[in-house]
Write a protein that holds these residues in place. Structure first.
Motif, PDB file in Angstrom:
ATOM      1  N   LYS A 183       0.862  -1.184   0.000  1.00 44.76           N
ATOM      2  CA  LYS A 183       0.000   0.000   0.000  1.00 44.76           C
ATOM      3  C   LYS A 183       0.903   1.240   0.000  1.00 44.76           C
ATOM      4  N   ILE A 184       0.754   2.057  -1.039  1.00 43.16           N
ATOM      5  CA  ILE A 184       1.557   3.281  -1.129  1.00 43.16           C
ATOM      6  C   ILE A 184       0.711   4.523  -0.831  1.00 43.16           C
ATOM      7  N   GLY A 185      -0.512   4.317  -0.439  1.00 49.60           N
ATOM      8  CA  GLY A 185      -1.387   5.427  -0.103  1.00 49.60           C
ATOM      9  C   GLY A 185      -2.705   4.898   0.392  1.00 49.60           C
ATOM     10  N   ARG A 186      -3.550   5.794   0.812  1.00 47.39           N
ATOM     11  CA  ARG A 186      -4.873   5.440   1.305  1.00 47.39           C
ATOM     12  C   ARG A 186      -5.879   6.496   0.870  1.00 47.39           C
ATOM     13  N   ARG A 187      -7.111   6.059   0.683  1.00 44.70           N
ATOM     14  CA  ARG A 187      -8.188   6.993   0.416  1.00 44.70           C
ATOM     15  C   ARG A 187      -8.594   7.708   1.703  1.00 44.70           C
ATOM     16  N   GLY A 188      -9.196   8.862   1.528  1.00 47.64           N
ATOM     17  CA  GLY A 188      -9.774   9.551   2.665  1.00 47.64           C
ATOM     18  C   GLY A 188     -11.172   9.050   2.944  1.00 47.64           C
ATOM     19  N   SER A 189     -11.710   9.440   4.091  1.00 53.24           N
ATOM     20  CA  SER A 189     -13.050   9.003   4.494  1.00 53.24           C
ATOM     21  C   SER A 189     -13.808  10.193   5.070  1.00 53.24           C
ATOM     22  N   LEU A 190     -15.026  10.389   4.599  1.00 57.91           N
ATOM     23  CA  LEU A 190     -15.875  11.469   5.088  1.00 57.91           C
ATOM     24  C   LEU A 190     -17.295  10.942   5.232  1.00 57.91           C
ATOM     25  N   ALA A 259     -37.155  12.243   7.576  1.00 55.96           N
ATOM     26  CA  ALA A 259     -36.387  11.114   7.042  1.00 55.96           C
ATOM     27  C   ALA A 259     -34.914  11.411   7.250  1.00 55.96           C
ATOM     28  N   ARG A 260     -34.176  10.376   7.627  1.00 59.10           N
ATOM     29  CA  ARG A 260     -32.751  10.537   7.937  1.00 59.10           C
ATOM     30  C   ARG A 260     -31.929   9.556   7.092  1.00 59.10           C
ATOM     31  N   ALA A 261     -30.773   9.992   6.689  1.00 59.99           N
ATOM     32  CA  ALA A 261     -29.870   9.139   5.912  1.00 59.99           C
ATOM     33  C   ALA A 261     -28.430   9.417   6.330  1.00 59.99           C
ATOM     34  N   THR A 262     -27.614   8.389   6.258  1.00 59.90           N
ATOM     35  CA  THR A 262     -26.181   8.510   6.509  1.00 59.90           C
ATOM     36  C   THR A 262     -25.440   7.983   5.289  1.00 59.90           C
ATOM     37  N   PHE A 263     -24.369   8.653   4.929  1.00 62.93           N
ATOM     38  CA  PHE A 263     -23.569   8.194   3.793  1.00 62.93           C
ATOM     39  C   PHE A 263     -22.088   8.397   4.111  1.00 62.93           C
ATOM     40  N   ASN A 264     -21.262   7.614   3.432  1.00 67.27           N
ATOM     41  CA  ASN A 264     -19.817   7.708   3.601  1.00 67.27           C
ATOM     42  C   ASN A 264     -19.161   7.752   2.230  1.00 67.27           C
ATOM     43  N   ILE A 265     -18.158   8.613   2.116  1.00 73.38           N
ATOM     44  CA  ILE A 265     -17.395   8.724   0.868  1.00 73.38           C
ATOM     45  C   ILE A 265     -15.963   8.306   1.134  1.00 73.38           C
ATOM     46  N   ARG A 266     -15.444   7.380   0.344  1.00 68.31           N
ATOM     47  CA  ARG A 266     -14.020   7.081   0.321  1.00 68.31           C
ATOM     48  C   ARG A 266     -13.452   7.797  -0.904  1.00 68.31           C
ATOM     49  N   PHE A 267     -12.646   8.812  -0.636  1.00 65.60           N
ATOM     50  CA  PHE A 267     -12.273   9.733  -1.701  1.00 65.60           C
ATOM     51  C   PHE A 267     -10.781   9.694  -1.991  1.00 65.60           C
ATOM     52  N   ASN A 268     -10.447  10.053  -3.217  1.00 65.19           N
ATOM     53  CA  ASN A 268      -9.057  10.016  -3.673  1.00 65.19           C
ATOM     54  C   ASN A 268      -8.390  11.378  -3.503  1.00 65.19           C
ATOM     55  N   TRP A 271      -9.541  15.288  -3.872  1.00 64.08           N
ATOM     56  CA  TRP A 271     -10.335  16.010  -2.893  1.00 64.08           C
ATOM     57  C   TRP A 271      -9.608  16.179  -1.562  1.00 64.08           C
ATOM     58  N   THR A 272      -9.974  17.229  -0.864  1.00 65.30           N
ATOM     59  CA  THR A 272      -9.731  17.344   0.570  1.00 65.30           C
ATOM     60  C   THR A 272     -11.086  17.202   1.250  1.00 65.30           C
ATOM     61  N   PRO A 273     -11.125  16.942   2.554  1.00 68.81           N
ATOM     62  CA  PRO A 273     -12.441  16.913   3.219  1.00 68.81           C
ATOM     63  C   PRO A 273     -13.224  18.201   3.007  1.00 68.81           C
ATOM     64  N   GLU A 274     -12.535  19.336   2.992  1.00 72.00           N
ATOM     65  CA  GLU A 274     -13.215  20.616   2.847  1.00 72.00           C
ATOM     66  C   GLU A 274     -13.793  20.797   1.443  1.00 72.00           C
ATOM     67  N   SER A 275     -13.008  20.471   0.421  1.00 67.22           N
ATOM     68  CA  SER A 275     -13.501  20.655  -0.939  1.00 67.22           C
ATOM     69  C   SER A 275     -14.613  19.661  -1.259  1.00 67.22           C
ATOM     70  N   LEU A 276     -14.510  18.453  -0.708  1.00 67.09           N
ATOM     71  CA  LEU A 276     -15.551  17.453  -0.935  1.00 67.09           C
ATOM     72  C   LEU A 276     -16.848  17.866  -0.245  1.00 67.09           C
ATOM     73  N   GLU A 277     -16.749  18.330   0.988  1.00 64.00           N
ATOM     74  CA  GLU A 277     -17.939  18.805   1.694  1.00 64.00           C
ATOM     75  C   GLU A 277     -18.607  19.937   0.911  1.00 64.00           C
ATOM     76  N   ALA A 303      -9.078  11.583   8.280  1.00 61.62           N
ATOM     77  CA  ALA A 303      -8.687  10.644   7.226  1.00 61.62           C
ATOM     78  C   ALA A 303      -8.678  11.354   5.888  1.00 61.62           C
ATOM     79  N   THR A 304      -7.519  11.804   5.468  1.00 62.64           N
ATOM     80  CA  THR A 304      -7.365  12.446   4.178  1.00 62.64           C
ATOM     81  C   THR A 304      -6.630  11.503   3.220  1.00 62.64           C
ATOM     82  N   ALA A 305      -6.875  11.687   1.950  1.00 65.44           N
ATOM     83  CA  ALA A 305      -6.208  10.860   0.947  1.00 65.44           C
ATOM     84  C   ALA A 305      -4.751  11.281   0.797  1.00 65.44           C
TER      85      ALA A 305
END
Length: 396
Positions: A183-190, A259-268, A271-277, A303-305
């Motif tokens: 593994k040479i990197g990891r995705r971020g999580s939001l 109505a309520r929903a939860t979602f998760n993004i694994r991002f490359n 993106w940064t968490p801020e730009s993705l949000e 968790a940033t990429a």
């Protein structure tokens, strides 16, 4: 000093027998302290705290005082074993059966820690004057909230003047066989949480109510219909997964209030968490069109990429793996998050460890042969990294 010989299989067994379910230390760090101290390492045990989280013990050790400094990282905390009766062997027994060490943490990642410790001690014994330093960053908070673990241990070490040139994190990176993957990197999580507000009422009188479910479907469609990106050189496209949609309504003749929903993004690394949000808020706002009442909030994330660009350090590690296993490892950024997301702020980091097929499962186990091969790979990496002929990848 006469350095003890450490059997990586026996050390794996001993670590498994320490019930270090997050955040409990369970004796695992005390054992490593004893083993590393006996081999001449300077060892520090440090505990970190934060409001609303459990205290966590961590370990930092170093042999040598000169650069270059290669550090091994890992964790001794493990996830709970679940229903113990379902296990073939005691999850904290470290039993060897049919050529495999059984127990919680065997592959994730007490086995990897044991291999790096055994390799380092053997290398030092055979090369007492090697040009540089070997370190260990071991946390007890990787499987937990990751607040009082590696991130604070790195800050603590840096404040003391410790500097790292490269790091190997011994997570179980291989999908099927040892040598499959680095593994040479990891995705971020939001993670995002979306609430659409309506008006509860009788289904026979919809004009007196406001059903939030169609609005929720519209907003979720806006989030998932258009791909976030097409991927990058080292990453697959970012993916958004809706993980729950709930109205909490047991009655078939009642329009729910919300109505309520939860979602998760694994991002490359686009993106940064801020730009993705910002992009997700834009999509939801456009779909709502001023007609829907909704709330959208995002969980804090550390968790940033990131990616460690392939170069001499990665190539050296891949060569050591191929020499021991006959496999040329794939360079990957797949999977979940790891403590590498913190380490990358201090030095280049890659991940390579045991086969991860049984991590977090009942009957977690690691092959004895793989434990010995991984130890040999780490020792090969050390020999190449500290090459006395000036060919080391750490040379300026």
């Amino acid at each position: 000093m006469t350095h003890p010989v450490v059997d990586p299989v026996a050390l794996t067994q001993a670590l498994i027998r320490c019930p270090s379910v997050t955040p409990a230390e369970g004796g695992a760090l005390a054992l490593l302290d004893e083993v590393l101290s006996a081999a001449g390492f300077t060892v520090h045990r440090v505990t970190f705290s934060a409001p609303g989280t459990p205290d966590v013990q961590n370990l930092y050790a170093r042999f040598g005082s000169d650069a270059p400094h290669l550090v091994f990282a890992g964790h001794t905390d493990v996830v709970p074993p679940g229903e113990i009766a379902r296990w073939k062997h005691d999850p904290f027994g470290g039993v060897i059966d049919d050529g495999e060490v059984h127990g919680r943490g065997a592959c994730d990642m007490k086995g990897g820690v044991a291999c790096s410790v055994a390799a380092a001690i053997e290398f030092i014994a055979e090369n007492p004057g090697f040009p540089g330093s070997i370190g260990f960053l071991i946390t007890g908070d990787e499987e937990g909230p990751a607040i009082n673990g590696t991130v604070k241990l790195l800050e603590w070490a840096h404040a003391r003047g410790e500097r790292f040139d490269h790091c190997i994190l011994g997570e179980p990176t291989n999908p099927l066989a040892l040598g499959d993957m680095i593994k040479i990197g990891r995705r971020g999580s939001l993670t995002g949480r979306l609430v659409v507000h309506g008006q509860q009422g009788h289904v026979a009188y919809p004009h007196l109510a406001d059903n939030p479910i169609p609005g929720m479907l519209r907003l979720l469609g806006a989030l998932i219909d258009e791909p976030l990106d097409a991927g990058t050189a080292h990453f697959a496209p970012s993916n958004l997964e809706v993980t729950t949609v709930d109205v909490g309504n047991p009655a078939s003749n009642v329009i729910p209030a919300e109505a309520r929903a939860t979602f998760n993004i694994r991002f490359n690394d686009i993106w940064t968490p801020e730009s993705l949000e910002a992009e997700l808020r834009r999509r939801v706002g456009a779909a709502a069109g001023g007609a829907l009442r909704y709330d959208l909030r995002f969980e804090p994330t550390n968790a940033t990429a990131f990616v460690t660009e392939p170069g001499p350090f990665v190539a050296m590690t891949a060569a050591a793996i191929e020499a021991a296993t006959g496999r040329r490892p794939t360079l990957s950024t797949t999977g979940g998050t790891s403590d590498a997301r913190f380490i990358k702020d201090y030095c280049p980091v890659l991940e390579f460890g045991l086969v991860g097929q049984t991590m977090h499962q009942v009957d977690e186990r690691a092959a004895v042969a793989d434990i010995r091969r991984l130890t040999a790979i780490y020792k090969h990496v050390l020999a190449s990294y500290f090459a006395p002929d000036g060919t080391s990848v750490a040379q300026p």
